[in-house]
Scaffold this motif. Structure first.
Motif, PDB file in Angstrom:
ATOM      1  N   ALA A 251     -42.310 -33.150  -1.488  1.00 26.23           N
ATOM      2  CA  ALA A 251     -40.534 -32.874  -1.617  1.00 26.23           C
ATOM      3  C   ALA A 251     -40.280 -33.900  -2.469  1.00 26.23           C
ATOM      4  O   ALA A 251     -39.017 -33.250  -2.780  1.00 26.23           O
ATOM      5  N   THR A 252     -39.971 -34.639  -2.572  1.00 27.25           N
ATOM      6  CA  THR A 252     -39.585 -35.743  -3.239  1.00 27.25           C
ATOM      7  C   THR A 252     -39.706 -34.812  -4.802  1.00 27.25           C
ATOM      8  O   THR A 252     -38.747 -35.451  -5.734  1.00 27.25           O
ATOM      9  N   TYR A 253     -40.574 -33.887  -5.354  1.00 26.72           N
ATOM     10  CA  TYR A 253     -40.014 -33.416  -6.733  1.00 26.72           C
ATOM     11  C   TYR A 253     -38.915 -32.791  -6.124  1.00 26.72           C
ATOM     12  O   TYR A 253     -38.687 -32.599  -7.957  1.00 26.72           O
ATOM     13  N   LEU A 254     -38.320 -32.252  -6.144  1.00 24.90           N
ATOM     14  CA  LEU A 254     -37.073 -31.720  -5.431  1.00 24.90           C
ATOM     15  C   LEU A 254     -35.888 -32.908  -6.161  1.00 24.90           C
ATOM     16  O   LEU A 254     -34.856 -32.190  -6.026  1.00 24.90           O
ATOM     17  N   GLN A 255     -36.264 -33.969  -6.229  1.00 25.61           N
ATOM     18  CA  GLN A 255     -35.119 -34.839  -7.082  1.00 25.61           C
ATOM     19  C   GLN A 255     -34.928 -34.292  -8.356  1.00 25.61           C
ATOM     20  O   GLN A 255     -34.225 -34.739  -8.377  1.00 25.61           O
ATOM     21  N   GLU A 256     -35.836 -33.311  -8.956  1.00 29.63           N
ATOM     22  CA  GLU A 256     -36.097 -33.711 -10.234  1.00 29.63           C
ATOM     23  C   GLU A 256     -35.351 -31.794 -10.908  1.00 29.63           C
ATOM     24  O   GLU A 256     -35.238 -31.505 -11.705  1.00 29.63           O
ATOM     25  N   HIS A 257     -35.032 -31.997  -9.615  1.00 34.16           N
ATOM     26  CA  HIS A 257     -33.947 -29.925  -9.862  1.00 34.16           C
ATOM     27  C   HIS A 257     -32.661 -29.877  -9.927  1.00 34.16           C
ATOM     28  O   HIS A 257     -32.210 -30.747  -8.948  1.00 34.16           O
ATOM     29  N   GLN A 258     -31.627 -29.656  -9.930  1.00 31.83           N
ATOM     30  CA  GLN A 258     -30.962 -29.766 -10.839  1.00 31.83           C
ATOM     31  C   GLN A 258     -29.624 -28.626  -9.948  1.00 31.83           C
ATOM     32  O   GLN A 258     -29.003 -28.517  -9.866  1.00 31.83           O
ATOM     33  N   ASN A 259     -30.057 -27.556  -8.771  1.00 27.87           N
ATOM     34  CA  ASN A 259     -28.854 -27.845  -7.918  1.00 27.87           C
ATOM     35  C   ASN A 259     -30.244 -27.359  -6.518  1.00 27.87           C
ATOM     36  O   ASN A 259     -30.050 -25.697  -6.073  1.00 27.87           O
ATOM     37  N   VAL A 260     -30.363 -28.433  -5.920  1.00 25.62           N
ATOM     38  CA  VAL A 260     -30.908 -28.219  -4.955  1.00 25.62           C
ATOM     39  C   VAL A 260     -29.741 -28.755  -4.009  1.00 25.62           C
ATOM     40  O   VAL A 260     -29.334 -29.703  -3.833  1.00 25.62           O
ATOM     41  N   THR A 261     -30.262 -29.224  -2.753  1.00 25.36           N
ATOM     42  CA  THR A 261     -29.581 -28.887  -1.502  1.00 25.36           C
ATOM     43  C   THR A 261     -30.275 -28.942  -0.018  1.00 25.36           C
ATOM     44  O   THR A 261     -30.930 -28.263   0.148  1.00 25.36           O
ATOM     45  N   PHE A 262     -30.006 -30.355   0.298  1.00 20.26           N
ATOM     46  CA  PHE A 262     -30.567 -30.371   2.179  1.00 20.26           C
ATOM     47  C   PHE A 262     -29.783 -29.810   2.879  1.00 20.26           C
ATOM     48  O   PHE A 262     -28.495 -30.519   3.185  1.00 20.26           O
ATOM     49  N   VAL A 263     -29.944 -29.027   3.930  1.00 24.45           N
ATOM     50  CA  VAL A 263     -29.292 -29.113   5.444  1.00 24.45           C
ATOM     51  C   VAL A 263     -29.952 -29.143   6.118  1.00 24.45           C
ATOM     52  O   VAL A 263     -30.937 -28.381   6.586  1.00 24.45           O
ATOM     53  N   LEU A 264     -29.153 -30.444   6.975  1.00 29.61           N
ATOM     54  CA  LEU A 264     -29.767 -30.940   7.721  1.00 29.61           C
ATOM     55  C   LEU A 264     -28.752 -31.049   9.527  1.00 29.61           C
ATOM     56  O   LEU A 264     -27.783 -31.091   9.543  1.00 29.61           O
ATOM     57  N   ASP A 265     -29.419 -31.234  10.351  1.00 28.82           N
ATOM     58  CA  ASP A 265     -28.631 -31.767  11.596  1.00 28.82           C
ATOM     59  C   ASP A 265     -28.460 -33.127  11.460  1.00 28.82           C
ATOM     60  O   ASP A 265     -28.990 -33.909  11.049  1.00 28.82           O
ATOM     61  N   LYS A 266     -28.308 -33.341  12.872  1.00 26.85           N
ATOM     62  CA  LYS A 266     -27.267 -35.179  13.004  1.00 26.85           C
ATOM     63  C   LYS A 266     -28.631 -35.678  13.246  1.00 26.85           C
ATOM     64  O   LYS A 266     -28.974 -36.813  12.572  1.00 26.85           O
ATOM     65  N   GLU A 267     -29.676 -34.772  14.270  1.00 27.66           N
ATOM     66  CA  GLU A 267     -31.072 -36.008  14.553  1.00 27.66           C
ATOM     67  C   GLU A 267     -31.877 -35.943  12.496  1.00 27.66           C
ATOM     68  O   GLU A 267     -32.101 -37.091  13.177  1.00 27.66           O
ATOM     69  N   ALA A 268     -31.596 -34.707  12.928  1.00 27.27           N
ATOM     70  CA  ALA A 268     -32.735 -34.767  10.842  1.00 27.27           C
ATOM     71  C   ALA A 268     -32.757 -35.863  10.517  1.00 27.27           C
ATOM     72  O   ALA A 268     -32.988 -36.227   9.287  1.00 27.27           O
ATOM     73  N   ALA A 269     -30.762 -36.243  10.084  1.00 28.12           N
ATOM     74  CA  ALA A 269     -30.500 -37.184   9.128  1.00 28.12           C
ATOM     75  C   ALA A 269     -29.735 -38.614   9.057  1.00 28.12           C
ATOM     76  O   ALA A 269     -29.509 -39.075   8.955  1.00 28.12           O
ATOM     77  N   ALA A 270     -30.130 -38.972  10.919  1.00 33.32           N
ATOM     78  CA  ALA A 270     -30.279 -40.308  11.829  1.00 33.32           C
ATOM     79  C   ALA A 270     -30.914 -40.863  11.420  1.00 33.32           C
ATOM     80  O   ALA A 270     -30.396 -42.209  11.141  1.00 33.32           O
ATOM     81  N   SER A 271     -31.835 -40.841  10.011  1.00 35.90           N
ATOM     82  CA  SER A 271     -33.195 -42.642   9.653  1.00 35.90           C
ATOM     83  C   SER A 271     -32.067 -42.477   7.822  1.00 35.90           C
ATOM     84  O   SER A 271     -31.998 -42.848   8.017  1.00 35.90           O
ATOM     85  N   LEU A 272     -31.391 -41.916   7.430  1.00 40.15           N
ATOM     86  CA  LEU A 272     -30.833 -41.796   6.491  1.00 40.15           C
ATOM     87  C   LEU A 272     -30.020 -43.300   6.588  1.00 40.15           C
ATOM     88  O   LEU A 272     -29.289 -43.703   7.422  1.00 40.15           O
ATOM     89  N   THR A 273     -29.841 -43.847   5.570  1.00 43.58           N
ATOM     90  CA  THR A 273     -29.701 -45.727   5.263  1.00 43.58           C
ATOM     91  C   THR A 273     -27.887 -45.310   5.946  1.00 43.58           C
ATOM     92  O   THR A 273     -27.338 -45.773   6.242  1.00 43.58           O
ATOM     93  N   ARG A 274     -27.135 -43.938   4.856  1.00 44.77           N
ATOM     94  CA  ARG A 274     -24.887 -44.029   5.164  1.00 44.77           C
ATOM     95  C   ARG A 274     -25.200 -43.713   6.934  1.00 44.77           C
ATOM     96  O   ARG A 274     -23.656 -43.724   7.308  1.00 44.77           O
ATOM     97  N   ILE A 275     -26.137 -42.845   7.098  1.00 42.88           N
ATOM     98  CA  ILE A 275     -25.984 -42.869   8.421  1.00 42.88           C
ATOM     99  C   ILE A 275     -26.468 -43.948   9.614  1.00 42.88           C
ATOM    100  O   ILE A 275     -26.280 -44.384  10.545  1.00 42.88           O
TER     101      ILE A 275
END
Length: 640
Positions: A251-275
């Motif tokens: 899935a990290t290959y999507l970092q190279e895509h120019q028009n991608v969005t990850f849609v997350l709920d609070k639980e899936a986003a919980a480990s992101l550094t900013r959260i």
């Protein structure tokens, strides 16, 4: 977790134009729950379909299966029925299919897509494309090349919907997949097969191969939206969004895509550094809860008890702004230590005639009416058997409410054993039919109603054995059999009014001072989550009742996860004798022991998982500088 502002749209913002860029390499938006996120994704898809239709153009959609997109498809079907959204101009290409796999098989993605979307909208059958799990081995490569050709001839994918597996796979592009790979046959990773095992009623029934679109195919889509829901996805989401591009996590290959969005709920986003650790990203508004979380985090990071942390520890860890002239490290440490200490209690129902100002529960009423809601007929003792024991021994009126029958988790051989014993006593009756139903059933069949009844009764008997052992009268054990669960298959019905009415009835009848419920947030479509949603819906309807003013709700976690140390609001210590008693109570659930059907990737039995989890919670409290206990069960209070 701190409150998360719901975004108004998921419109892509190019790198550098959305707020958090120090760690994050993929644009993402966070919703309060999977339903809100799914509605927003469905809205974007519907607008794209209508925009294309106005120009008399085809809308080419790449579609995903699995639990993540279910609510997106439900909303698209609703839009079609209620708002006239037409799929006449839509062409679809599905990501993948198990191989080999018959289209009629209830586990096939062909079956899934028709069940959830295609059978309910006006899409032209000739515009539906799904990899063929029946193609011969000799023809697989030819089929895959033709699939790529059809996508190209359709003009390419306008929109690609994705989920993400715990291996980081998108489609079935498992670790090791090449960034330029095309549609092909692939061998499934063991973790992927483990995650699929519940749907196939056992790992041994999960296909070892699949046909999947490639990474290169997905990356050519003009727009990519990836959905991730639940606690189980939080770590892989963090690695994908913040890590380096690697075939280890496709899935990290999507970092190279120019028009991608990850849609997350609070639980899936919980480990992101900013959260998870926002102080590492930017200056924070140091609320009481965030300060508590940060100090606990720092204690673990430095491998020091809370009271041993120094100004230097804070400054070296990006938390210098937390220290000011009015708040030294010493004061922060004391405040955090006291808060942790006040969570510990041997009186989960409140200690009579005691000062309760620093205790997690009220002292009055001294004898409380308690409901322990258990999603399956063993979650009560697995998750909170020690607390259960304390509540009973301290004289509270404890009721156990099993929300579902749990019949689907009883293996056929267990039901056959019981049915054959009963048949030997009464030939030609009900149990003869059950024995026959089990013998003729194939791996693709649902259980008959009679078999489901036997399996449900087996689990009732096991539950009563455990509750009697724990000292609960039979008239305080309630089997709710919520209708959403009673489908005979892994796929359950949506939560309905009938489910909520049953919940309302038991709460109004008992009028509890305490409610305990499973707070697992791993899968928004999982039974635990639906049972929790049923409770929340019931509490919303009943909250104005006068007796609800005296009702507190405590959430426990299941066999796989525990609350983070900073989240815990009540920690109940267990003696070695209570640990043993809890183990024996779990043993009454014999059908869930020794090779349980839905084990997950963890090969340990439930009682071992529970003991290890409880021991780990106690060890973490000890590491923070608190007293040492054999084990602890943890709870978070839910405010309604």
């Amino acid at each position: 977790m701190e409150a998360i502002i719901q975004p108004k749209s998921i419109t892509h913002q190019p790198a550098g134009q959305f707020e958090e860029t120090r760690f994050e390499k993929i644009h993402n938006v966070i919703f309060n729950n999977s339903k809100e996120g799914s509605l927003e994704v469905a809205r974007e898809i519907s607008e794209l379909i209508k925009k294309k239709a106005l120009k008399n153009h085809q809308c080419v959609l790449g579609l995903a299966t699995g639990s993540s997109p279910i609510k997106v498809y439900e909303e698209l079907v609703r839009m079609h029925r209620e708002e006239g959204l037409s799929f006449q101009n839509v062409v679809t290409f599905n990501l993948d299919e198990y191989y080999p796999m018959e289209r009629s098989n209830i586990q096939s993605y062909h079956y899934f897509m028709h069940q959830h979307l295609f059978n309910h909208v006006d899409i032209k059958p000739e515009n539906i494309h799904i990899p063929d799990g029946t193609v011969s081995q000799d023809d697989v490569q030819v089929f895959c090349r033709e699939y790529e050709k059809m996508i190209k001839e359709a003009g390419g994918l306008d929109f690609q919907l994705l989920g993400i597996g715990r291996t980081g796979h998108i489609g079935f592009n498992e670790p090791g997949s090449h960034y330029n790979s095309a549609t092909r046959e692939i061998t499934l990773d063991h973790i992927t097969r483990v995650d699929a095992a519940p749907a196939f009623k056992g790992l041994e029934n999960v296909p070892r191969k699949a046909i999947t679109m490639g990474i290169g195919t997905i990356k050519k889509a003009k727009r990519v939206v990836l959905l991730a829901w639940g606690q189980n996805k939080s770590e892989i989401v963090k690695e994908t969004v913040e890590g380096e591009i690697s075939s280890r996590i496709p899935a990290t290959y999507l970092q190279e895509h120019q028009n991608v969005t990850f849609v997350l709920d609070k639980e899936a986003a919980a480990s992101l550094t900013r959260i998870d650790t926002p102080w590492l990203v930017k200056n924070c508004e140091w609320t009481e809860n965030l300060t508590h979380k940060a100090v606990v985090w720092l204690s673990f990071q430095k491998n020091k008890p809370v009271l041993h942390l120094t100004d230097k520890d804070y400054n070296d860890s990006g938390m210098s702004d937390l220290l000011n002239s009015e708040q030294s490290s010493y004061e922060l440490n004391i405040k955090t230590f006291n808060r942790l200490q006040h969570t510990i209690t041997g009186w989960p129902g409140g200690k009579p005639n005691a000062d309760d100002s620093n205790r997690p529960e009220r002292s009055e009423p001294s004898k409380k009416r308690v409901i322990i809601f258990s999603p399956h007929p063993d979650d009560d003792v697995i998750s909170m058997g020690g607390t259960f024991d304390r509540l009973v021994s301290q004289g509270h009126e404890v009721h156990i409410a099993y929300q579902t029958s749990g019949n689907i988790a009883v293996a056929d051989h267990e039901a056959l054993k019981v049915a054959e014993i009963a048949e030997s006593l009464n030939k030609g009756g009900f149990f003869s039919k059950v024995v026959k139903d089990i013998h003729v059933k194939t791996d693709e069949d649902f259980d008959s109603q009679q078999v489901r009844k036997v399996k449900g009764n087996i689990r009732r008997a096991e539950s009563l054995g455990a509750t009697r052992y724990m000292g609960i009268p039979d008239n305080q054990v309630h089997f709710l059999d919520l209708p959403f669960y009673e489908t005979g298959s892994i796929k359950k019905n949506p939560l309905g009014e009938a489910d909520i009415e049953i919940m309302n009835s038991i709460i109004e009848t008992i009028r509890p001072h305490q409610i305990y419920a499973a707070g697992d947030l791993a899968d928004p479509h999982g039974t635990h989550r639906v049972c929790l949603d049923a409770l929340f819906a019931s509490l919303e309807q009943l909250k104005e009742k006068p007796f609800m003013n005296d009702c507190w709700v405590w959430l426990y976690r299941g066999a796989w996860h525990e609350w983070a140390s900073h989240e815990i609001e009540m920690a109940v210590p267990m003696s070695p004798a209570q640990v043993l008693k809890k183990r024996k109570a779990i043993f009454f659930h014999q059908t869930q022991k020794d090779g349980v059907m839905f084990q997950g990737e963890d090969s340990r039995e439930f009682w071992v998982r529970a003991e290890d989890r409880n021991k780990d919670t106690a060890e973490k409290y000890k590491a923070l500088g608190l007293a040492s206990y054999a084990a602890m069960e943890a709870f978070v209070r839910y405010h309604f």
